[in-house]
Motif scaffolding. Structure first.
Motif, short mmCIF file in Angstrom:
data_model
loop_
_atom_site.label_atom_id
_atom_site.label_comp_id
_atom_site.label_asym_id
_atom_site.label_seq_id
_atom_site.Cartn_x
_atom_site.Cartn_y
_atom_site.Cartn_z
N SER A 247 0.82 -1.43 -0.12
CA SER A 247 -0.04 -0.08 -0.08
C SER A 247 0.91 1.25 -0.05
O SER A 247 2.06 1.20 0.46
N GLN A 248 0.23 2.35 -0.50
CA GLN A 248 0.93 3.58 -0.36
C GLN A 248 0.58 4.38 0.81
O GLN A 248 0.90 5.47 0.86
N GLY A 249 0.18 3.84 1.99
CA GLY A 249 -0.22 4.30 3.16
C GLY A 249 0.83 5.05 3.65
O GLY A 249 0.62 5.99 4.49
N TYR A 250 2.27 4.70 3.72
CA TYR A 250 3.20 5.52 3.97
C TYR A 250 3.26 6.72 3.49
O TYR A 250 3.93 8.00 4.10
N LEU A 251 2.85 7.12 2.51
CA LEU A 251 2.65 8.42 1.83
C LEU A 251 1.83 9.42 2.74
O LEU A 251 2.32 10.65 2.92
N LEU A 252 0.72 9.19 3.17
CA LEU A 252 -0.23 9.94 4.20
C LEU A 252 0.66 10.04 5.37
O LEU A 252 0.55 11.01 5.88
N LEU A 253 1.29 8.99 5.99
CA LEU A 253 1.90 9.11 7.19
C LEU A 253 3.05 9.96 7.18
O LEU A 253 3.35 10.90 8.01
N MET A 254 4.00 9.98 6.00
CA MET A 254 5.00 10.78 5.92
C MET A 254 4.69 12.15 5.82
O MET A 254 5.34 12.92 6.55
N ALA A 255 3.54 12.53 5.05
CA ALA A 255 3.07 13.66 4.74
C ALA A 255 2.55 14.42 6.03
O ALA A 255 2.81 15.52 6.41
#
Length: 521
Positions: A247-255
């Motif tokens: 998943s690209q979920g890390y992009l939400l958390l990083m942002a």
């Protein structure tokens, strides 16, 4: 338009009032939040084939409330995304001249769908009511007919022209009755025989036939759902959770981690609010195509978040120089009277997906394989048994003491983390109610392309600004290319259930979905 719904002991939010009603009925009968989520998703698999279905994938976050002995709750993550079949052949695609995975009309972009395996895993761990009972409302709608939604009709006209798409010939205008008898049979088979009734039954036989060597029976016999460790970041005084790769979920958390260290304006109406969040999204995602694959690790190291935050200029758009290589979805959430929360997202990827239909049941098949790379040796290269990088990004928020705060998510392809970044900032940083936070105008990073190509050329992205947003001139003055867009589905369908300290629930379904509903009990 800005309505927040309140309820004392359970709530369901989804893109379709028929689906939300099915989930609320399950809660009334004593079912768990997971039971209700399955019932909602099953109805959506019938009524929202332009977003999701049995031919797509599923991710979920589950909040397990503390036991009688107290302590903190626990967040679990379920990855039910399918794998490419044993016949996957990247060399064959390259020999045909393909430089990227085919977007439509090609079975090679169809990994084995994971949705039904996701239902089976959720039910095995958290189910209270019989699976057949949970699927019964969806079976009835598929058999007897349901009203075509305004958002389904345009795509249905195209789908009806494809082989196997005959179910949609009746969807000429909103409200027309559409029935899907093959989907009804598939759902009944799941209720009777579980996942094997689907993958090794009528649907599986048709998929093997359509695949013509792309899949084997063993591919369909192997369950696609795995319980995995969720990712977490601290932002705005809360812990925000999402899915790990693929998943690209890390992009939400990083942002969010980046935004937590920025001086956001006091009002979301200020152009700098949109500028700083858009820059947080850009510095998080510009190298996504290089780093996201199913085995990626350590994407949220604190020093990396700090390094990327330092790149942001409050007064100007950043020129990104890092290398980059050359949908539709539906989200639902449930909280039950025991405090369990489910944040579930399920998808075809792009609209009706691949525009291929399994020939026996008429189930439309996703095209999540478009996330694979065709670059030789790339860690996300298309190949047998591999999972593609995924845009699906469910989210869940807990308070510092571990109590559940919110379950939320959205559709939106590459833009999912950007949409959730804005909604979460409104909820946590600015204290907005779910209704206004969900209904407020949004921005997204766009290219005018498929919605899955944002990071092909990060410096070419345009900030699409939704009608009614106050930032257009201010963003342009800060160096952003800006495109005004109408208020609507291209900016996602975000749904939120917020849990108040006293246990009262506050929820909202996105008005962009037109027929969505937050229903409480």
């Amino acid at each position: 338009m800005h309505n927040t719904r309140y309820a004392p002991s359970g709530m369901v939010c989804s893109v379709d009032h028929l689906a939300s009603a099915a989930g609320a009925a399950v809660l009334d009968r004593g079912g768990s939040a997971a039971d209700a989520a399955i019932a909602v998703n099953a109805v959506l698999a019938v009524t929202a084939p332009h977003m999701c279905g049995l031919g797509g994938d599923l991710f979920a976050l589950v909040y397990e409330p503390p036991g009688r002995d107290g302590g903190s709750g626990t967040v679990r993550a379920l990855n039910a995304s399918g794998r490419a079949g044993s016949g996957a052949d990247p060399d064959g695609l390259r020999a045909e001249g393909h430089e990227r995975m085919p977007h439509l009309h090609d079975i090679r972009s169809v990994p084995v769908p994971g949705c039904v395996d996701g239902w089976a895993a959720l039910h095995a761990r958290y189910g209270r009511l019989p699976l057949a009972d949970l699927l019964a409302p969806a079976v009835r709608l598929a058999r007897d007919g349901f009203p075509a939604s305004p958002l389904m009709v345009p795509g249905a006209r195209v789908a009806a022209q494809r082989p196997g798409g005959g179910d949609f010939t009746a969807a000429r205008a909103p409200g027309d009755r559409v029935s899907r008898p093959g989907v009804a049979r598939a759902l009944r088979a799941v209720g009777v025989a579980g996942r094997d009734g689907f993958y090794l039954g009528e649907f599986g036989a048709g998929l093997l036939e359509l695949g013509a060597g792309e899949y084997t029976r063993d591919d369909l016999a192997a369950p696609a759902a795995d319980w995995v460790d969720p990712l977490r970041v601290r932002a705005f005084g809360h812990d925000v959770w999402s899915m790990p790769p693929n998943s690209q979920g890390y992009l939400l958390l990083m942002a969010l981690g980046i935004a937590d260290g920025l001086e956001l304006p006091a009002s979301p109406a200020h152009p700098s609010w949109a500028h700083l969040l858009a820059e947080a999204a850009r510095v998080s995602g510009h190298d996504r195509l290089s780093v996201l694959h199913e085995d990626a690790k350590d994407l949220l190291a604190p020093e990396e978040i700090a390094r990327r935050r330092a790149l942001i200029d409050p007064a100007a758009r950043l020129r990104l120089r890092a290398p980059a290589e050359p949908g539709d979805t539906t989200y639902l959430c449930v909280v039950d009277g025991d405090g369990m929360g489910v944040s579930l997202i399920q998808s075809n990827a792009s609209g009706f997906g691949s525009m291929l239909f399994e020939p026996r049941t008429g189930i439309n098949l996703h095209n999540r394989g478009i996330g694979f790379s065709l670059r030789p040796g790339h860690p996300a290269e298309y190949g047998p048994g591999r999972r593609p990088p995924h845009t699906l990004t469910p989210a869940l928020i807990t308070r510092p003491d571990g109590a559940l705060r919110s379950v939320l998510g959205t559709m939106g392809g590459d833009a999912q983390p950007q949409i959730l970044l804005q909604v979460i900032a409104r909820l946590l940083r600015h204290g907005e109610e779910p209704g206004p936070a969900v209904a407020a105008p949004r921005w997204r990073l766009g290219t005018g392309g498929t919605g899955f190509d944002t990071w092909d050329a990060p410096d070419d992205t345009v900030v699409d600004v939704e009608e009614g947003a106050p930032w257009t001139n201010g963003l342009a003055a800060l160096g952003h290319p800006v495109s005004a867009r109408p208020y609507g589905s291209m900016f996602g369908h975000a749904h939120v259930i917020d849990v108040r300290p006293g246990g009262m629930l506050a929820g909202a379904a996105d008005p962009r979905s037109l027929v969505g509903a937050a229903i409480g009990r």
